[in-house]
Design a protein around this motif. Structure first.
Motif, mmCIF file in Angstrom:
data_model
loop_
_atom_site.group_PDB
_atom_site.id
_atom_site.type_symbol
_atom_site.label_atom_id
_atom_site.label_comp_id
_atom_site.label_asym_id
_atom_site.label_seq_id
_atom_site.Cartn_x
_atom_site.Cartn_y
_atom_site.Cartn_z
ATOM 1 N N UNK B 31 56.057 41.962 33.869
ATOM 2 C CA UNK B 31 55.868 41.393 35.201
ATOM 3 C C UNK B 31 54.564 40.616 35.273
ATOM 4 N N UNK B 33 52.242 38.025 38.223
ATOM 5 C CA UNK B 33 52.093 37.736 39.654
ATOM 6 C C UNK B 33 50.992 36.700 39.863
ATOM 7 N N UNK B 35 48.480 35.851 43.126
ATOM 8 C CA UNK B 35 48.003 36.164 44.469
ATOM 9 C C UNK B 35 46.950 35.136 44.862
ATOM 10 N N UNK B 37 43.493 35.041 47.504
ATOM 11 C CA UNK B 37 42.597 35.898 48.291
ATOM 12 C C UNK B 37 41.751 35.043 49.199
ATOM 13 N N UNK B 43 44.684 40.233 49.710
ATOM 14 C CA UNK B 43 45.444 39.507 48.697
ATOM 15 C C UNK B 43 46.863 39.306 49.190
ATOM 16 N N UNK B 90 44.336 34.722 41.986
ATOM 17 C CA UNK B 90 44.318 35.768 40.969
ATOM 18 C C UNK B 90 45.697 35.897 40.339
ATOM 19 N N UNK B 104 51.137 49.210 37.899
ATOM 20 C CA UNK B 104 49.677 49.207 37.864
ATOM 21 C C UNK B 104 49.275 47.839 37.342
ATOM 22 N N UNK B 105 48.587 47.087 38.186
ATOM 23 C CA UNK B 105 48.305 45.699 37.869
ATOM 24 C C UNK B 105 46.997 45.546 37.107
ATOM 25 N N UNK B 107 44.372 42.547 36.425
ATOM 26 C CA UNK B 107 44.040 41.261 37.018
ATOM 27 C C UNK B 107 43.196 40.397 36.099
ATOM 28 N N UNK B 108 43.353 39.088 36.279
ATOM 29 C CA UNK B 108 42.424 38.149 35.691
ATOM 30 C C UNK B 108 41.163 38.044 36.539
ATOM 31 N N UNK B 109 40.213 37.232 36.088
ATOM 32 C CA UNK B 109 38.916 37.123 36.761
ATOM 33 C C UNK B 109 38.963 36.198 37.961
#
Lengths: 113, 116
Positions: B31, B33, B35, B37, B43, B90, B104-105, B107-109
């Protein structure tokens, strides 16, 4: 629309004190998660609590879940300046197929040295 | 492991310009995604993908397109940028639903986009 709503939106405490953040949500969930975001960075997963669990611990973190009240709390004990960050709750709903993770607005925590 | 890598980190666009944000993950996650923010909004999910070659709309998909041609990459496109798309974007990824740690995600920076 946001599923989770954190309370308070901002919290300022002295180093060594405990910090408590609350999250309320609207629909039935499979699990609830808490994430931390340091300024200018991505979110980092802290802890996950499943709908059949009431309390979970991880180091200085304690999470509780009350599904009857549709609420959760995150307790950080003996806070440190490095805990200064925004904290988000995220909910995963009970539904068939893909389970979308929905985030709240967050609580901004400042720990004063 | 690099985890989730987003490029570029910063970008300034003029209204009407187009651009693509690239997300790459090396964790073999199913998966992915995107988002956005915004202050006071938390988000919000733009688009997501549950596997290579599949995409779906999230909460705020208008003005964005996505593609997942390879399992490790998820691209977010803005065809005609608007000032309302000024935000921090994000990318995140997670294991397949049902697997241990599912949803449980990671994330990138983030990618900070300003549209003038």
């Amino acid at each position: 629309s946001q599923q989770g709503e954190e309370d308070p939106q901002a919290l300022s405490i002295q180093e060594g004190e405990n910090a408590t953040m609350n999250c309320s949500y609207k629909t039935s969930i499979n699990n609830l998660q808490w994430y931390r975001q340091n300024s200018g960075r991505g979110l980092v997963h802290l802890i996950l609590i499943r709908s059949n669990e009431r309390e979970k611990h991880s180091g200085r973190l304690r999470v509780t879940l009350d599904t009857s009240k549709k609420s959760s709390s995150l307790l950080i004990t003996a806070s440190r300046a490095a805990d200064t960050a925004s904290y988000f709750c995220a909910t995963v709903p009970y539904s068939g197929g893909y389970q979308k993770v929905t985030f709240g607005i967050g609580t901004k925590l400042q720990v004063i040295p | 492991n690099a985890g989730v890598t987003q490029t570029p980190k910063f970008r300034v666009l003029k209204t009407g310009q187009s651009m693509t944000l690239l997300c790459a993950q090396d964790m073999n996650h199913e998966y992915m995604y995107w988002y956005r923010q915004d202050p006071g909004m938390g988000l919000r999910l733009i688009h997501y993908s549950v596997g290579e070659g599949t995409t779906a709309k999230g909460e705020v998909p208008d003005g964005y397109n996505v593609s997942r041609l390879k399992k490790q990459n998820f691209l977010l496109g803005l065809e005609s940028a608007a000032p309302s798309q000024t935000s921090v974007y994000f990318c995140a990824s997670s294991l397949r639903q049902g697997a241990y740690g599912a949803n449980v995600l990671t994330f990138g920076a983030g990618s900070r986009l300003t549209v003038l």
